[in-house]
Structure formats: C-alpha cells, structure tokens
Design a protein around this motif. Structure first.
Motif, PDB file in Angstrom:
ATOM      1  N   VAL A   1      30.638 -22.439  -6.163  1.00 29.94           N
ATOM      2  CA  VAL A   1      30.036 -21.096  -6.207  1.00 29.94           C
ATOM      3  C   VAL A   1      30.768 -20.154  -5.257  1.00 29.94           C
ATOM      4  CG1 VAL A   1      27.968 -19.772  -5.639  1.00 29.94           C
ATOM      5  CG2 VAL A   1      27.768 -21.883  -6.957  1.00 29.94           C
ATOM      6  N   THR A   2      31.099 -20.645  -4.071  1.00 28.12           N
ATOM      7  CA  THR A   2      31.839 -19.815  -3.105  1.00 28.12           C
ATOM      8  C   THR A   2      33.185 -19.390  -3.665  1.00 28.12           C
ATOM      9  OG1 THR A   2      30.776 -20.911  -1.216  1.00 28.12           O
ATOM     10  CG2 THR A   2      32.865 -19.782  -0.809  1.00 28.12           C
ATOM     11  N   ALA A   3      33.930 -20.350  -4.213  1.00 25.06           N
ATOM     12  CA  ALA A   3      35.259 -20.041  -4.748  1.00 25.06           C
ATOM     13  C   ALA A   3      35.165 -19.053  -5.908  1.00 25.06           C
ATOM     14  CB  ALA A   3      35.949 -21.324  -5.201  1.00 25.06           C
ATOM     15  N   GLY A   4      34.215 -19.266  -6.811  1.00 23.45           N
ATOM     16  CA  GLY A   4      34.075 -18.379  -7.955  1.00 23.45           C
ATOM     17  C   GLY A   4      33.693 -16.972  -7.549  1.00 23.45           C
ATOM     18  N   PHE A   5      32.712 -16.842  -6.636  1.00 20.78           N
ATOM     19  CA  PHE A   5      32.269 -15.514  -6.219  1.00 20.78           C
ATOM     20  C   PHE A   5      33.364 -14.802  -5.429  1.00 20.78           C
ATOM     21  CE2 PHE A   5      30.012 -12.491  -3.493  1.00 20.78           C
ATOM     22  CZ  PHE A   5      29.211 -11.851  -4.422  1.00 20.78           C
ATOM     23  N   ALA A   6      34.051 -15.546  -4.555  1.00 27.44           N
ATOM     24  CA  ALA A   6      35.112 -14.927  -3.753  1.00 27.44           C
ATOM     25  C   ALA A   6      36.249 -14.431  -4.639  1.00 27.44           C
ATOM     26  CB  ALA A   6      35.631 -15.923  -2.716  1.00 27.44           C
ATOM     27  N   LEU A   7      36.650 -15.223  -5.614  1.00 27.65           N
ATOM     28  CA  LEU A   7      37.725 -14.795  -6.506  1.00 27.65           C
ATOM     29  C   LEU A   7      37.286 -13.598  -7.353  1.00 27.65           C
ATOM     30  CD1 LEU A   7      39.094 -18.273  -7.647  1.00 27.65           C
ATOM     31  CD2 LEU A   7      40.131 -16.665  -6.040  1.00 27.65           C
ATOM     32  N   TYR A   8      36.011 -13.579  -7.744  1.00 26.77           N
ATOM     33  CA  TYR A   8      35.500 -12.451  -8.519  1.00 26.77           C
ATOM     34  C   TYR A   8      35.552 -11.158  -7.709  1.00 26.77           C
ATOM     35  CZ  TYR A   8      32.032  -9.369 -10.690  1.00 26.77           C
ATOM     36  OH  TYR A   8      31.374  -8.284 -11.223  1.00 26.77           O
ATOM     37  N   ARG A   9      35.250 -11.250  -6.404  1.00 31.56           N
ATOM     38  CA  ARG A   9      35.269 -10.072  -5.548  1.00 31.56           C
ATOM     39  C   ARG A   9      36.649  -9.779  -4.964  1.00 31.56           C
ATOM     40  NH1 ARG A   9      30.363  -8.177  -3.634  1.00 31.56           N
ATOM     41  NH2 ARG A   9      31.698  -6.491  -2.875  1.00 31.56           N
ATOM     42  N   GLY A  10      37.613 -10.646  -5.231  1.00 27.87           N
ATOM     43  CA  GLY A  10      38.945 -10.440  -4.665  1.00 27.87           C
ATOM     44  C   GLY A  10      39.051 -10.845  -3.212  1.00 27.87           C
ATOM     45  N   TRP A  11      38.174 -11.748  -2.753  1.00 26.62           N
ATOM     46  CA  TRP A  11      38.209 -12.219  -1.370  1.00 26.62           C
ATOM     47  C   TRP A  11      38.978 -13.526  -1.289  1.00 26.62           C
ATOM     48  CZ3 TRP A  11      32.196 -11.897  -0.549  1.00 26.62           C
ATOM     49  CH2 TRP A  11      31.803 -10.552  -0.547  1.00 26.62           C
ATOM     50  N   PRO A  12      39.475 -13.870  -0.119  1.00 28.85           N
ATOM     51  CA  PRO A  12      40.055 -15.212   0.058  1.00 28.85           C
ATOM     52  C   PRO A  12      38.929 -16.241   0.162  1.00 28.85           C
ATOM     53  CG  PRO A  12      40.142 -13.984   2.122  1.00 28.85           C
ATOM     54  CD  PRO A  12      39.651 -13.016   1.076  1.00 28.85           C
ATOM     55  N   PRO A  13      38.900 -17.279  -0.688  1.00 26.75           N
ATOM     56  CA  PRO A  13      37.819 -18.277  -0.600  1.00 26.75           C
ATOM     57  C   PRO A  13      37.923 -19.066   0.703  1.00 26.75           C
ATOM     58  CG  PRO A  13      38.998 -18.421  -2.696  1.00 26.75           C
ATOM     59  CD  PRO A  13      39.822 -17.563  -1.800  1.00 26.75           C
ATOM     60  N   VAL A  14      36.840 -19.068   1.473  1.00 30.39           N
ATOM     61  CA  VAL A  14      36.816 -19.771   2.760  1.00 30.39           C
ATOM     62  C   VAL A  14      35.503 -20.538   2.872  1.00 30.39           C
ATOM     63  CG1 VAL A  14      36.826 -19.538   5.268  1.00 30.39           C
ATOM     64  CG2 VAL A  14      38.267 -18.044   3.885  1.00 30.39           C
ATOM     65  N   VAL A  15      35.606 -21.855   3.055  1.00 28.53           N
ATOM     66  CA  VAL A  15      34.446 -22.687   3.365  1.00 28.53           C
ATOM     67  C   VAL A  15      34.765 -23.411   4.665  1.00 28.53           C
ATOM     68  CG1 VAL A  15      32.933 -24.552   2.630  1.00 28.53           C
ATOM     69  CG2 VAL A  15      33.872 -22.990   0.932  1.00 28.53           C
ATOM     70  N   PRO A  16      34.119 -23.052   5.766  1.00 28.52           N
ATOM     71  CA  PRO A  16      34.440 -23.688   7.051  1.00 28.52           C
ATOM     72  C   PRO A  16      34.221 -25.195   7.013  1.00 28.52           C
ATOM     73  CG  PRO A  16      33.040 -21.754   7.355  1.00 28.52           C
ATOM     74  CD  PRO A  16      33.060 -22.051   5.882  1.00 28.52           C
ATOM     75  N   PRO A  17      35.125 -25.967   7.599  1.00 24.89           N
ATOM     76  CA  PRO A  17      34.936 -27.433   7.634  1.00 24.89           C
ATOM     77  C   PRO A  17      33.627 -27.839   8.290  1.00 24.89           C
ATOM     78  CG  PRO A  17      37.191 -26.845   8.250  1.00 24.89           C
ATOM     79  CD  PRO A  17      36.416 -25.566   8.171  1.00 24.89           C
ATOM     80  N   TRP A  18      33.211 -27.073   9.314  1.00 20.17           N
ATOM     81  CA  TRP A  18      31.962 -27.445   9.977  1.00 20.17           C
ATOM     82  C   TRP A  18      30.762 -27.316   9.046  1.00 20.17           C
ATOM     83  CZ3 TRP A  18      28.126 -23.861  10.070  1.00 20.17           C
ATOM     84  CH2 TRP A  18      28.474 -22.523   9.964  1.00 20.17           C
ATOM     85  N   ALA A  19      30.861 -26.417   8.056  1.00 17.89           N
ATOM     86  CA  ALA A  19      29.758 -26.266   7.105  1.00 17.89           C
ATOM     87  C   ALA A  19      29.650 -27.506   6.217  1.00 17.89           C
ATOM     88  CB  ALA A  19      29.965 -25.018   6.255  1.00 17.89           C
ATOM     89  N   LEU A  20      30.797 -28.028   5.781  1.00 16.23           N
ATOM     90  CA  LEU A  20      30.778 -29.238   4.960  1.00 16.23           C
ATOM     91  C   LEU A  20      30.280 -30.430   5.773  1.00 16.23           C
ATOM     92  CD1 LEU A  20      34.192 -28.799   3.103  1.00 16.23           C
ATOM     93  CD2 LEU A  20      31.917 -28.133   2.343  1.00 16.23           C
ATOM     94  N   GLY A  21      30.808 -30.544   7.001  1.00 12.06           N
ATOM     95  CA  GLY A  21      30.356 -31.651   7.854  1.00 12.06           C
ATOM     96  C   GLY A  21      28.875 -31.532   8.179  1.00 12.06           C
ATOM     97  N   GLY A  22      28.420 -30.313   8.465  1.00 15.29           N
ATOM     98  CA  GLY A  22      27.007 -30.112   8.758  1.00 15.29           C
ATOM     99  C   GLY A  22      26.124 -30.412   7.564  1.00 15.29           C
TER     100      GLY A  22
END
Length: 396
Positions: free
Chosen positions: A343-364
């Motif tokens: 969802v993050t990657a799709g929404f970011a690409l739709y808005r023209g943003w660089p997709p970023v998911v912090p590693p700490w978010a995945l680990g958390g």
C-alpha cells in the motif's frame, strides 16, 4: 531405580506440532490471522506513507532551498497598514550575503478573460507589479513564453501564474486579458511556485507598466530575498532594519520553508491518530487470536489428555499451544507487513513520492505480532497444561 526424564522437544518438533494444530482448522486460522494482518498493515502503511511524504518534503526543501526570506508590511503604531519604502529592493540588495532580491506590489485592478465579464468576478486572481528579478529569486520556471525583461516590462504585457493561467483558460502565451480597462498581452505562463503559492494565483505586469497603465504607487508589498545558507539567520536579523530603517517594527519577516516544515509537523500529528487506530485493530486481532486458542483448548481436550497419558509434560503441552499462538500471530504479521508495504509503495508512486518504509517499522511490526501472540496464547497454554489426563479423557 532412577526416575525417567521426559524427552525435550526440539525446535523442529515444536514447530511441527504447532503447524499441525493450525493446519487442522484452516478457516479459523485465516480469520484469526486477518485481524492481526489488518492492524499490522494499517500501522506499516501509515508509517510508510508518512515517511514517504516526509522524504518528498525534504527533497523539495533541498531543491528549493531554505535560504529564502520574505518581508511584508505590518501595522503602524496606531494600527494602520504600513507600507514598504519604494527603495526597499535596492537597499536589501546591498546586504553583503544577499544573492538575489525580487519584489511584487499589489495593484488595485482585476484581470478578466474579456471585457464582457463583470468586474466583481475575479476568480481569486490578483494583479501585481513584478520586478524583473522575481522568478530568479524564487526559482520558478517559465513553462511557456518569456519572463518580463527591460523591454517588455514597460508595455502592457502580463505573465500568468500556474493557477491563474488555468482559471483564465491559458496554457500557453498569446491572446489577451482585460486588466484595468485595457487589454494586456499574455507573455508567458509560469510553472508552480512552491515557496510562494501567492504567485501561482497572480497576474504579473512589469513594474513600470503597472505605474504607467494601472496607477501603481511603486511601493512593494512583498519582498523576496535569497542569501547564502550560512548567513540566513544573520540576514534575517538585519532585514527589517534594512527594508525600513525608520520603522523596522512595521516590517514582518518570515521564511517560507518554515510553512512546509509546519505542514510536516501537522501531518505527523495526524499520523499519530492513524497509528492509534492501527493499534486498536491490532488489539482486536490479538483478542481474536486469544479467543481462537481458548476454543482450541476446549475442543482438543481429548488430544491433550491422550498426549499427557503418553508422557507429555505440562511444559510440553504449554509450549505446544504457545507455539500455535505465536505462529498464528506471525502469519498475520507477515501478511500485514507485505500488505502495508505494498500500500505504501502504490500510494507513494501514485503521488510521485519516493517509497520509504523505515526498517524500524518492519522490525517493530514483527515484534508487535510476537508480543501479541505471546500474550494471547499465554492463558490458553496454561489452561491446557493444567488439564489432567484423566479429567481430559473423561469429559470427552
């Protein structure tokens, strides 16, 4: 004769018995894991989208620069509206670290597509006098046509901001608009002015042309200034006194990039609210896992009694059900991480943003699923371990 020591379950054995319990009830497992997946996906997506937006903002700030300052007239001591001196631009340009200065001045006129449109219909477009250095100072691009220069700034020509052009129906230069009782030729259309959105909604005429044709008094209403990055604060400290030496208190100095940073802070507060909603969804998912494990204990009393009668210890039964709970939560967490990242990657690409998911978010997220699984499975596991073989077999 020495007592018999029960065999210890290896990690592979624990995993095997845990998966066996889940495979026996696939529909219930999917529904229980879904609650965990929704909660984790929500939290990962919220953090990811917020981080992507922040990264886009930082890149925009790097591109636009944080060294732009603006000076506007404030109020006089008696509450009247102050005015900037006519020579403010030339005075600011003499400050050592200043690299560029531009200005606009409000003109009492309206711009319309034709002279047949009533004067009160302005579409929110303001008419301003613009200095020739304005777009160089702001870093705004000319989308079509040419900017005001020493030749065109003296004649009835106009440059339209990005929004103003759209509202007037222009996507390229050429044609004319009605300003102050006469026709002005459209010289160019600008690109977006991210640090000065008021420019996007403006129709800009040359400084001399505004004086000659529109009764402009020559007093700037907004002054834009750029200096070296290292000297921004020093210039900010002396800008008001330079613009208006007699009454520096009547000058308001601001930095447009501060508005973008404030916007990011407000977005962060909204992110906190969404994270709270994700945490509630995760809690509901944990309750679903606990409910599934409690029902599993009730339905599998015969299995528990048979295992206990064959020599399984209470600890082994406890580990079995705790492993099932952890695997169930981990399954939901893994699916949630994948969904949230997608969802993050799709929404970011739709808005023209660089997709970023912090590693700490995945680990958390994974740590949260394991914690939920442990808490949700602890009571059912202890309850299963307390069942005696005779009572478990007798109640079936």
């Amino acid at each position: 004769m020495s007592g018999l020591v029960p065999a210890r379950l290896s990690g592979r054995d624990v995993l095997r018995v845990g998966l066996a319990g889940l495979r026996a009830r696939p529909a219930r497992v999917v529904l229980s894991a879904l609650g965990i997946a929704i909660g984790i996906a929500t939290m990962v997506a919220v953090i990811g989208i917020s981080s992507s937006s922040k990264e886009d903002l930082l890149r925009r700030l790097d591109r636009l620069g944080t060294n732009l300052l603006t000076a506007k007239p404030g109020d006089t001591l008696f509450g009247a509206e102050a005015r900037l001196p006519q020579g403010a631009v030339s005075m600011v340009s003499r400050i050592g670290p200043v690299t560029a200065v531009g200005a606009t001045g409000t003109v009492e006129a309206s711009v319309r597509r034709t002279d047949r449109i009533p004067e009160e219909i302005t579409h929110g477009i303001g008419v301003v006098a613009a200095s020739e250095q304005l777009i160089g100072t702001l870093g705004v691009s000319v989308r079509e046509g040419v900017w005001l220069n020493a030749g065109t700034a003296r004649y009835p020509g106009v440059v339209l901001g990005a929004e103003a052009a759209g509202r007037l129906g222009f996507d390229r230069p050429g044609g004319q608009v009605w300003i102050g009782g006469r026709w002005f030729t459209v010289l160019s259309v600008l690109g977006p002015a991210e640090l000065a959105p008021e420019i996007d909604r403006s129709a800009m005429v040359g400084w001399d042309a505004a004086k000659r044709y529109l009764g402009f008094d020559g007093h700037p209403t907004t002054l834009y200034e750029r200096s070296t990055d290292a000297s921004v604060e020093d210039v900010r400290a002396v800008l008001a006194r330079t613009v208006n030496p007699e009454n520096p208190e009547e000058v308001e100095v601001s930095r447009p990039s501060d508005a973008l940073e404030a916007k990011a802070a407000a977005a962060g507060a909204f992110t906190g609210l969404l994270l709270g909603l994700g945490a509630v969804a995760l809690l509901v998912g944990g309750v679903g896992v606990a409910n599934t494990m409690v029902i599993s204990v009730l339905e599998r009393r015969r299995e528990i009694g048979l295992r206990r009668s064959l020599g399984a210890t209470r600890g082994q039964v406890r580990v079995q059900f705790l492993a099932e709970s952890l695997l169930l939560s981990a399954l939901g967490g893994a699916v949630g991480v994948v969904l949230g990242t997608g969802v993050t990657a799709g929404f970011a690409l739709y808005r023209g943003w660089p997709p970023v998911v912090p590693p700490w978010a995945l680990g958390g997220a994974l740590a949260a699923t394991l914690l939920i699984g442990t808490v949700a499975g602890l009571y059912p596991a202890m309850r299963a371990a307390r069942l005696s073989p005779t009572m478990a077999l007798a109640t079936v």
